[in-house]
Motif scaffolding. Sequence first.
Motif, PDB file in Angstrom:
ATOM      1  N   UNK A 297      57.458  26.689  19.974  1.00 29.46           N
ATOM      2  CA  UNK A 297      58.518  26.290  20.964  1.00 29.46           C
ATOM      3  C   UNK A 297      59.177  27.406  21.631  1.00 29.46           C
ATOM      4  N   UNK A 298      59.679  27.154  22.776  1.00 30.69           N
ATOM      5  CA  UNK A 298      60.358  28.105  23.580  1.00 30.69           C
ATOM      6  C   UNK A 298      61.929  27.779  23.804  1.00 30.69           C
ATOM      7  N   UNK A 299      62.740  28.672  23.521  1.00 29.45           N
ATOM      8  CA  UNK A 299      64.030  28.362  23.870  1.00 29.45           C
ATOM      9  C   UNK A 299      64.664  29.473  24.752  1.00 29.45           C
ATOM     10  N   UNK A 300      65.695  29.351  25.498  1.00 33.11           N
ATOM     11  CA  UNK A 300      66.173  30.469  26.550  1.00 33.11           C
ATOM     12  C   UNK A 300      67.651  30.043  26.466  1.00 33.11           C
ATOM     13  N   UNK A 301      68.154  31.245  26.685  1.00 31.05           N
ATOM     14  CA  UNK A 301      69.738  31.252  26.543  1.00 31.05           C
ATOM     15  C   UNK A 301      70.371  32.500  27.405  1.00 31.05           C
ATOM     16  N   UNK A 302      71.533  32.195  28.146  1.00 31.54           N
ATOM     17  CA  UNK A 302      72.047  33.276  28.934  1.00 31.54           C
ATOM     18  C   UNK A 302      73.442  33.758  28.236  1.00 31.54           C
TER      19      UNK A 302
END
Length: 281
Positions: A88-93
Amino acid sequence: MSYRDVAVHLTLDPRNEMRTRLAIALARRFGARVSGLYTVPPPNVPYYMGEYIPTELIQKQMDEAQRASVGAREAFLATCRDAGIEHRWLSSDMAPVEALRLGARASDIVIVGQPDPNPSDPASIPYGTDVLPHELALQAGRPVLAVPYAGEFGEIGRNILVAWNGKREAARAVHDAMPLLRSAETVHLLVVAPEKKGRTPLADIAEHLQRHGVRLQSAIVDGNGSGQRKVGQILMAEAQGRGADMMVMGAFGHSRLREMVFGGVTETVLSGMTLPVLLSN
């Protein structure tokens, strides 16, 4: 105990693919899922120049960062699909330490990269990664696998060196590394200290590991009263001499100022590492 969720940190970094391949190798060994956690770099604006930087330039940097994240996402998903691994792909700023601190707590192990120890351009180091391995190991509550800045590490954990001093952090690291230790072909349990009469510092932990089926060798290296920096150098030399493909050690934390002034085993190993190091606190 096994690893069923492996998280890997990705960012604006050419080493993303190598870390992804290492995460896939661990996932394949333990039947785990790989989570790619991408941290989006913020605009590179010095605090003292903020009011002088045109908003168009800031927006351009933000747009470039988003485009880079799309490329990283596509590369990660394609690599995992080709490997036939659940992912799975997760993204955070958020800042990397904060994003990974939260993400790691829903994982069994998190893989991060060592920042370039001798950068020609310090500004080229991805935002927030200069202190990532050590700071994350102290905060995550999960084992952190730090991968060297240089070198290829497609598969590890067949020949492991464990740095043991009998302290809480070392015990935590041994427990967190147990899936790897049990599946290793050889485990070297090492104490850097003068040998004492009677029962050695290795006896109890060696017996414990053997009860878990770990194929164990053990040794005491006389450090001759070496300081912490020297102990770190001894550990790295022993790992190289024994052909280890990874190291397991406790992450010992002090203030950043104290570490920079006096050094420390963890800091010495992380700044000069030539093989992956599993850290726990």
